[in-house]
Structures are given as C-alpha cells and as structure tokens.
Design a protein around this motif. Structure first.
Motif, PDB file in Angstrom:
ATOM      1  N   ASP A 135      77.709  24.714  -2.941  1.00  0.00           N
ATOM      2  CA  ASP A 135      77.768  24.372  -1.527  1.00  0.00           C
ATOM      3  C   ASP A 135      78.861  25.030  -0.557  1.00  0.00           C
ATOM      4  O   ASP A 135      80.172  24.873  -0.902  1.00  0.00           O
ATOM      5  CB  ASP A 135      78.101  22.887  -1.401  1.00  0.00           C
ATOM      6  CG  ASP A 135      77.927  22.395   0.048  1.00  0.00           C
ATOM      7  OD1 ASP A 135      78.577  22.681   0.921  1.00  0.00           O
ATOM      8  OD2 ASP A 135      77.391  20.972   0.116  1.00  0.00           O
ATOM      9  N   TYR A 141      84.350  22.773  -2.682  1.00  0.00           N
ATOM     10  CA  TYR A 141      83.521  23.789  -3.334  1.00  0.00           C
ATOM     11  C   TYR A 141      84.345  24.919  -3.299  1.00  0.00           C
ATOM     12  O   TYR A 141      84.960  25.334  -2.389  1.00  0.00           O
ATOM     13  CB  TYR A 141      82.316  23.799  -3.047  1.00  0.00           C
ATOM     14  CG  TYR A 141      81.466  24.530  -4.075  1.00  0.00           C
ATOM     15  CD1 TYR A 141      80.826  23.662  -5.051  1.00  0.00           C
ATOM     16  CD2 TYR A 141      81.323  25.876  -4.081  1.00  0.00           C
ATOM     17  CE1 TYR A 141      80.073  24.212  -5.896  1.00  0.00           C
ATOM     18  CE2 TYR A 141      80.674  26.724  -4.986  1.00  0.00           C
ATOM     19  CZ  TYR A 141      80.197  25.815  -5.907  1.00  0.00           C
ATOM     20  OH  TYR A 141      79.409  26.377  -7.081  1.00  0.00           O
ATOM     21  N   TYR A 144      84.541  27.984  -0.428  1.00  0.00           N
ATOM     22  CA  TYR A 144      84.538  27.360   0.942  1.00  0.00           C
ATOM     23  C   TYR A 144      84.829  28.348   2.074  1.00  0.00           C
ATOM     24  O   TYR A 144      85.562  29.364   1.784  1.00  0.00           O
ATOM     25  CB  TYR A 144      85.480  26.024   1.127  1.00  0.00           C
ATOM     26  CG  TYR A 144      85.568  25.650   2.411  1.00  0.00           C
ATOM     27  CD1 TYR A 144      86.861  25.915   2.849  1.00  0.00           C
ATOM     28  CD2 TYR A 144      84.597  24.925   3.118  1.00  0.00           C
ATOM     29  CE1 TYR A 144      86.918  25.109   4.303  1.00  0.00           C
ATOM     30  CE2 TYR A 144      84.908  24.354   4.321  1.00  0.00           C
ATOM     31  CZ  TYR A 144      85.879  24.468   4.694  1.00  0.00           C
ATOM     32  OH  TYR A 144      86.039  24.116   6.243  1.00  0.00           O
ATOM     33  N   ARG A 159      89.114  27.296  -9.526  1.00  0.00           N
ATOM     34  CA  ARG A 159      88.531  25.970  -9.185  1.00  0.00           C
ATOM     35  C   ARG A 159      89.672  24.825  -9.499  1.00  0.00           C
ATOM     36  O   ARG A 159      90.289  24.781 -10.597  1.00  0.00           O
ATOM     37  CB  ARG A 159      87.179  25.382 -10.307  1.00  0.00           C
ATOM     38  CG  ARG A 159      86.685  24.357 -10.099  1.00  0.00           C
ATOM     39  CD  ARG A 159      85.248  24.146 -10.680  1.00  0.00           C
ATOM     40  NE  ARG A 159      84.936  25.025 -11.717  1.00  0.00           N
ATOM     41  CZ  ARG A 159      85.312  24.866 -12.907  1.00  0.00           C
ATOM     42  NH1 ARG A 159      85.812  23.708 -13.115  1.00  0.00           N
ATOM     43  NH2 ARG A 159      85.009  25.906 -13.746  1.00  0.00           N
ATOM     44  N   PHE A 164      87.844  19.589  -6.914  1.00  0.00           N
ATOM     45  CA  PHE A 164      86.497  19.786  -7.408  1.00  0.00           C
ATOM     46  C   PHE A 164      85.846  18.501  -7.632  1.00  0.00           C
ATOM     47  O   PHE A 164      84.445  18.402  -7.645  1.00  0.00           O
ATOM     48  CB  PHE A 164      86.162  21.015  -8.476  1.00  0.00           C
ATOM     49  CG  PHE A 164      84.754  21.341  -8.702  1.00  0.00           C
ATOM     50  CD1 PHE A 164      84.298  21.924  -7.920  1.00  0.00           C
ATOM     51  CD2 PHE A 164      84.105  20.920  -9.957  1.00  0.00           C
ATOM     52  CE1 PHE A 164      82.793  22.197  -8.401  1.00  0.00           C
ATOM     53  CE2 PHE A 164      82.831  21.265 -10.236  1.00  0.00           C
ATOM     54  CZ  PHE A 164      82.238  21.874  -9.388  1.00  0.00           C
ATOM     55  N   TYR A 167      84.298  17.301  -4.795  1.00  0.00           N
ATOM     56  CA  TYR A 167      82.677  17.751  -4.504  1.00  0.00           C
ATOM     57  C   TYR A 167      81.955  17.114  -5.427  1.00  0.00           C
ATOM     58  O   TYR A 167      80.593  16.851  -5.221  1.00  0.00           O
ATOM     59  CB  TYR A 167      82.856  19.196  -4.652  1.00  0.00           C
ATOM     60  CG  TYR A 167      81.424  19.843  -4.713  1.00  0.00           C
ATOM     61  CD1 TYR A 167      80.772  19.737  -3.455  1.00  0.00           C
ATOM     62  CD2 TYR A 167      80.784  20.412  -5.921  1.00  0.00           C
ATOM     63  CE1 TYR A 167      79.642  20.011  -3.363  1.00  0.00           C
ATOM     64  CE2 TYR A 167      79.475  20.768  -5.419  1.00  0.00           C
ATOM     65  CZ  TYR A 167      78.724  20.845  -4.411  1.00  0.00           C
ATOM     66  OH  TYR A 167      77.494  21.023  -4.356  1.00  0.00           O
ATOM     67  N   TRP A 202      79.432  20.368 -13.838  1.00  0.00           N
ATOM     68  CA  TRP A 202      78.597  19.689 -12.781  1.00  0.00           C
ATOM     69  C   TRP A 202      78.445  18.022 -13.368  1.00  0.00           C
ATOM     70  O   TRP A 202      78.116  17.288 -12.683  1.00  0.00           O
ATOM     71  CB  TRP A 202      76.998  20.210 -12.497  1.00  0.00           C
ATOM     72  CG  TRP A 202      76.771  21.562 -12.169  1.00  0.00           C
ATOM     73  CD1 TRP A 202      75.968  22.262 -13.073  1.00  0.00           C
ATOM     74  CD2 TRP A 202      77.313  22.024 -11.128  1.00  0.00           C
ATOM     75  NE1 TRP A 202      76.122  23.364 -12.406  1.00  0.00           N
ATOM     76  CE2 TRP A 202      76.805  23.486 -11.384  1.00  0.00           C
ATOM     77  CE3 TRP A 202      77.922  21.903  -9.920  1.00  0.00           C
ATOM     78  CZ2 TRP A 202      76.874  24.500 -10.270  1.00  0.00           C
ATOM     79  CZ3 TRP A 202      78.356  22.963  -9.010  1.00  0.00           C
ATOM     80  CH2 TRP A 202      77.768  24.217  -9.337  1.00  0.00           C
TER      81      TRP A 202
END
Ligand code: JFZ
Length: 430
Positions: A135, A141, A144, A159, A164, A167, A202
């Motif tokens: 994203d 993210y 960005y 990260r 994160f 997100y 994720w």
C-alpha cells in the motif's frame, strides 16, 4: 498416491468449480486509468502524493456500467471475474470505514465493488476481489509517500514493527470488510509478497483463520505466502494454512503445467494481459490476437490450468473497444467449442505435433493449430477411437487409414474433408 494432508484435501474440494470453469476475467481499474500508463505509474515515474492526488480529485467514471462488463465477460465465455478492490496505490473501489481514500468520496460517489459484484453475479458468474498487500498510500506501510516500492528501488527501507502493526490492522480490517459486507465471494486474490514481506509478516495465519471463518468456501491465491518463482508452500506436500488454493503464474504459461515438488498436479491460474499492461494504457495497442488468446486458453487447459485474462477499463469506466472486439471473437469460438474447455484438463495422450489435446473422461478434443496436409495423425490411438466429430457443427470426420500411413501402425488418422476428396483409394468405399 493421494496425499491426505487436510489442507490439500480441503483445497481439492474448494477448487472443484474453479477447475471446471477454466476461464476468467481479471479487471485492473483504479485512479491509474487517468494517467493511462499502467497501474505502476506512481512508482515508475516517482509521482508524489500531491501530484497523484489530482487523479483522485478528478476521478469521475460516468460511464461505469458493470452490467456491460458482465455481459462482455459472459459472452466471451468467462465464468468468473476478479476486480482490483485496492491496488498498490491504496485507492479503494469500495466503501471502507477504515479510510477516506475511496471511490465513495470521489465524484464517482459509488461503491464500485458492490456494483461490480451485483452485476457479475446477476450474469451467473463467480466473483473475486484482488486486494493489494502493498500500500503506497498508507502512512504505516514501509513505502509511503515519495519512498517507492522497494522492488522497484534500490534505496533501503525499514519496517518499524509498531507502526507496521497499525498497517496490518488496517489491512486485516479491510479484508474483513470485504468478506462481511459484500455477500458470498468466490475468490480472494492477494498481491503480493517479496523479500521479508511475506507469510507471517502479514500475520498470514491469523488472516487466513479469519478468512476461513467468514467465507469457508472462498479460494485464495498463493501470494500471501510467496510470489514468483519461489512459489511457496503450495508446492510442498506440507502446505501452510496460507499457502493458498491455487498457484498464480503471471505473464507466462508454465511449460509443464504446475505440479508440486513430487509431481502431483496443483490448481493453477495463469494471469495474462491482453496488451502489455494491466491497468489502462492509452498508447498500448499491442493487443494479442483472438487466435493467440484462444490458443493460450487451450494451452492452459491442456496443462490442467486456468486462464485469467486481463482487461483495463479506462477512466470513464469503459472496457476499451479493441478489448471488446477481441472478447467477442473469443466468445464466438467458445460458443461453438466450449465443450473442449469447461471441465476439461490434460489429456492422457502426449501433445501432438500439430496442436494440443484437451480431454474430459473418454472424450479427446483435438485442437489443430496449423493447416493440415492430408489427415492428421493421433499418435498411438490406432483402434482406440470410436468416432470423430467436428466440435463446432457435430459433423462426422472421416476416420481412416491412408495407404501412405502403413509405416505408422499405431496411429489413428482423422480427415477434415470427405473421403472422396482424397486421391488415395479408400478400402471401405468399394
Ligand atoms: C503484480 C502487480 O504488481 C501488478 O501490478 C499486477 O497487479 C499483477 C497481476 O500482479 O505483479 C507482480 C507480482 C509479483 C511479481 C512481479 C509482478 N514478482 O514476484 O516478481
């Protein structure tokens, strides 16, 4: 040997319809239709947040008529469709409560995803949504703003675990919205993993648990786990819960189809563009011919795979005329020859030199890709073919043994003209 791993068993059950349907429509549509240079334009051209915002301000797809899209897909013989609910630019085509960056807040003022789903379901097509894991718009993210997606950039990125996580809450939250507010979905198409950005980064196990609890029948691609050649655990005999239900080779039809590391077939779907772009590209006229697309569809089926053929509607909401014309021709072919596609798969017989076979039970479909000189030979099928028919009109094809084929005792021969059109003597004609 059957593998009784529960994840593989469930995958087999869930993908039954998918393996029958074989042909679907991929739809890449979003703000990037305005610059009309493909969906990666913001990254490729390093467009700033402010400059990209102008497309949001202008977005007004007054000719968006998903019923027309659905009719085009149906006429083309497609059985399912997958729309980009959110692509990498982060713009949502649905009315998410978690962001203001959505179609309902633009001049469009419409939930484009909802209308898409309703229109395609009404035509009897199965429906799926593409959701970008990446994203470029979300501030938490790690790509960005002006920092561009790392796969396209050598600059390092870091990260921050805390931000994160915000997100991930957003991403998981939007997936929940899509699976809760829009009725039954057939496919969830995540895109994509890379480097360390994969699997548990994720929170994939947690995400899959949510997905399966909300929509147990939905099938999911393999890109939560991994993308590209690396492939992920779908290729092993011990797949993870988020390994996905099908592999997703992109812009390639795998030479040998797709199998796991032990050679067992796994469901797969090749996604292919019609010109050279996913998103609308106004100057890209390098369209594949209908013949090419049909042959590639046949090739996928002959290797136990599906074809997800992409269209890129323009900013007004129309599928380009060039695309519609190709779809019409594909549909005319499928109208006559669909029995050789739906429910078909790889043949028991090896690929013939003049084309390809698809097969359904004891029905062998011979797809002739070149003009034949005389009868075509079916290798090794002597005495095994009961009759031969032209699929498009049901007419009988002469099944006989030309005198010149004496040295091929194991082959059967099929002619496309009446036997009397041949100069050689036909034993059963006298
Ligand atoms: C991805 C997207 O970036 C692209 O815009 C499009 O949506 C396509 C269907 O999917 O493309 C990819 C994904 C993964 C790789 C390359 C392109 N990869 O792993 O190399």
């Amino acid at each position: 040997m059957t593998n009784h791993h529960p994840i593989i068993q469930e995958r087999t059950e869930r993908t039954q319809w998918f393996l029958q349907d074989r042909f679907g429509m991929f739809i890449h549509w979003g703000l990037y239709a305005i610059p009309a240079r493909g969906e990666w334009v913001r990254s490729v051209e390093r467009i700033s947040v402010e400059d990209y915002q102008t497309y949001y301000d202008e977005f007004d797809p007054v000719r968006y008529d998903p019923k027309a899209w659905a009719r085009a897909a149906k006429q083309a013989g497609m059985k399912y469709a997958v729309l980009t609910a959110k692509h990498h630019d982060g713009f949502c085509l649905f009315d998410s409560a978690l962001t203001a960056y959505k179609s309902t807040n633009t001049r469009a003022g419409r939930d484009l995803v909802r209308e898409f789903l309703e229109a395609f379901r009404a035509e009897g097509l199965k429906v799926g949504l593409y959701y970008s894991l990446i994203d470029w718009h979300h501030e938490d993210y790690p790509a960005y703003g002006d920092r561009i997606h790392p796969m396209r950039d050598n600059e390092s990125y870091t990260r921050n675990p805390e931000t994160f996580d915000r997100y991930l809450q957003y991403m998981h939250g939007q997936v929940k919205e899509l699976l809760t507010n829009y009725g039954k979905l057939d496919i969830m198409w995540f895109d994509f993993s890379y480097d360390q950005m994969k699997g548990e980064t994720w929170k994939a196990t947690e995400l899959m648990t949510t997905i399966r609890s909300l929509q147990p029948h939905i099938i999911v691609d393999n890109r939560l786990d991994a993308s590209g050649e690396e492939g992920g655990s779908i290729f092993t005999n011990n797949p993870l819960s988020y390994s996905g239900d099908f592999a997703s080779p992109e812009q390639i039809i795998p030479p040998q189809g797709v199998t796991d590391h032990e050679g067992n077939p796994i469901p797969w779907e090749a996604c292919i563009t019609l010109n050279n772009n996913w998103g609308y590209a106004a100057q890209d006229f390098q369209y594949k011919s209908p013949t090419t697309v049909i042959r590639k569809l046949v090739e996928c089926v002959s290797k136990n795979g599906n074809l997800l053929l992409n269209v890129g509607p323009n900013t007004l909401g129309e599928i380009p005329k060039e695309t519609l014309d190709i779809l019409t021709e594909i549909g005319d072919w499928i109208q006559k020859n669909g029995n050789s596609i739906y429910g078909c798969g790889q043949s028991d017989w090896p690929k013939p030199e003049w084309g390809r076979y698809t097969q359904k039970g004891n029905l062998l479909y011979a797809h002739l890709f070149e003009e034949s000189v005389g009868p075509i030979n079916l290798n090794g099928l002597a005495g095994k073919v009961k009759k031969a028919r032209l699929l498009s009109d049901g007419s009988e094809l002469f099944l006989g043994r030309p005198w010149s084929a004496a040295q091929y005792p194991n082959d059967a021969f099929v002619s496309f003209a009446r036997p009397e059109h041949f100069s050689y003597p036909m034993p059963d004609k006298r």
